[in-house]
Design a protein around this motif. Structure first.
Motif, mmCIF file in Angstrom:
data_model
loop_
_atom_site.group_PDB
_atom_site.id
_atom_site.type_symbol
_atom_site.label_atom_id
_atom_site.label_comp_id
_atom_site.label_asym_id
_atom_site.label_seq_id
_atom_site.Cartn_x
_atom_site.Cartn_y
_atom_site.Cartn_z
ATOM 1 N N ASP A 98 -2.716 15.780 79.163
ATOM 2 C CA ASP A 98 -2.509 14.376 78.814
ATOM 3 C C ASP A 98 -3.420 13.969 77.658
ATOM 4 O OD1 ASP A 98 -0.658 14.156 80.867
ATOM 5 O OD2 ASP A 98 -2.059 13.198 82.269
ATOM 6 N N GLN A 138 -7.731 6.159 75.733
ATOM 7 C CA GLN A 138 -6.915 6.721 76.813
ATOM 8 C C GLN A 138 -7.116 8.235 76.914
ATOM 9 O OE1 GLN A 138 -2.730 5.397 76.735
ATOM 10 N NE2 GLN A 138 -3.434 3.757 75.378
ATOM 11 N N SER A 159 -9.890 18.989 73.192
ATOM 12 C CA SER A 159 -8.855 19.173 74.216
ATOM 13 C C SER A 159 -8.223 20.550 74.116
ATOM 14 C CB SER A 159 -7.781 18.088 74.091
ATOM 15 O OG SER A 159 -8.311 16.850 74.465
ATOM 16 N N GLN A 162 -10.431 9.006 78.582
ATOM 17 C CA GLN A 162 -10.362 8.846 80.037
ATOM 18 C C GLN A 162 -9.584 9.998 80.673
ATOM 19 O OE1 GLN A 162 -12.097 6.546 81.896
ATOM 20 N NE2 GLN A 162 -11.481 7.980 83.492
ATOM 21 N N ALA A 163 -8.502 10.413 80.042
ATOM 22 C CA ALA A 163 -7.724 11.540 80.574
ATOM 23 C C ALA A 163 -8.585 12.800 80.621
ATOM 24 C CB ALA A 163 -6.478 11.769 79.723
ATOM 25 N N ARG A 164 -9.348 13.023 79.582
ATOM 26 C CA ARG A 164 -10.207 14.214 79.534
ATOM 27 C C ARG A 164 -11.292 14.130 80.604
ATOM 28 N NH1 ARG A 164 -14.287 16.364 75.367
ATOM 29 N NH2 ARG A 164 -14.126 18.599 75.761
ATOM 30 N N ARG A 165 -11.866 12.964 80.781
ATOM 31 C CA ARG A 165 -12.879 12.775 81.840
ATOM 32 C C ARG A 165 -12.296 13.028 83.223
ATOM 33 N NH1 ARG A 165 -17.700 9.038 81.387
ATOM 34 N NH2 ARG A 165 -17.293 9.103 83.596
ATOM 35 N N ASP A 166 -10.999 12.743 83.347
ATOM 36 C CA ASP A 166 -10.301 12.957 84.618
ATOM 37 C C ASP A 166 -9.728 14.370 84.732
ATOM 38 O OD1 ASP A 166 -10.823 10.304 85.289
ATOM 39 O OD2 ASP A 166 -8.843 9.590 84.666
ATOM 40 N N TYR A 167 -10.094 15.238 83.793
ATOM 41 C CA TYR A 167 -9.639 16.630 83.758
ATOM 42 C C TYR A 167 -8.127 16.767 83.578
ATOM 43 C CZ TYR A 167 -14.330 17.149 85.562
ATOM 44 O OH TYR A 167 -15.690 17.055 85.728
ATOM 45 N N ARG A 168 -7.538 15.765 82.975
ATOM 46 C CA ARG A 168 -6.111 15.820 82.639
ATOM 47 C C ARG A 168 -6.011 16.242 81.173
ATOM 48 N NH1 ARG A 168 -3.870 10.945 82.479
ATOM 49 N NH2 ARG A 168 -5.834 9.813 82.580
ATOM 50 N N TYR A 169 -6.298 17.522 80.935
ATOM 51 C CA TYR A 169 -6.435 18.035 79.578
ATOM 52 C C TYR A 169 -5.135 17.969 78.779
ATOM 53 C CZ TYR A 169 -10.914 19.693 81.328
ATOM 54 O OH TYR A 169 -12.166 19.763 81.873
#
Length: 178
Positions: free
Chosen positions: A23, A11, A54, A14-21
């Protein structure tokens, strides 16, 4: 329970790939906590490196370094040389980017030594380590060494068909030859 930590890592990835650092950071921190409570050292080291990445994404350089350094200690203890080299290389990158060049040089040299003697070394990991070390050597005025490192990195990038790496290597060599 290990699957829960692994799920958190997925998870977080995926958050990092989505630039949701933020999260990603929270998910990785939860994985670290879970691994500590379970005593799973190998997965703890992996969680720490992800948390370190992160923190780096968020500009928390010293916190990031602390996570990577703890992971290095674990990788040394569990005898995982390739993960150790990869983590040391990331520390070298962070230190180089922070202009702590002497500390970075030590890390790059160790990572290269591990990669060069391990038969399972991934070509791209070696190329990326050479790249960082070449940037460092250029920054310290060691042009000949930097050129040699860029040449080797460029050859490796070519071998694994990473054109951006080949192009950067050629560009850096041209700049150093001016």
């Amino acid at each position: 329970m290990t699957s829960n930590a692994e799920s958190l890592l997925k998870q977080g990835y995926q958050a990092r790939r989505d630039y949701r650092y933020n999260d990603a950071k929270l998910l990785y921190a939860e994985a670290v906590s879970l691994c500590r409570s379970q005593g799973n050292q190998a997965l703890l080291a992996q969680s720490l490196t992800r948390l370190g990445a992160s923190e780096r994404d968020l500009g928390e350089i010293e916190v990031s370094l602390a996570h990577y350094e703890e992971a290095v200690s674990i990788y040394r203890a569990v005898d995982d040389p390739l993960s150790l080299a990869h983590t040391i290389r990331h520390i070298g990158d962070i230190l180089r980017e922070s202009n702590r060049l002497n500390e970075a040089a030590t890390g790059y040299a160790e990572a290269l030594e591990i990669y060069r003697r391990h038969p399972g070394t991934d070509t791209l990991d070696l190329a990326n380590t050479l790249r960082g070390f070449a940037l460092l050597k250029a920054a310290t005025g060691e042009k000949e060494t930097a050129i040699s490192l860029w040449q080797e990195a460029g050859n490796l990038y070519s071998r694994v068909d990473v054109q951006a790496g080949v192009t950067e290597s050629e560009r850096q060599i041209a700049l150093l030859c001016e």
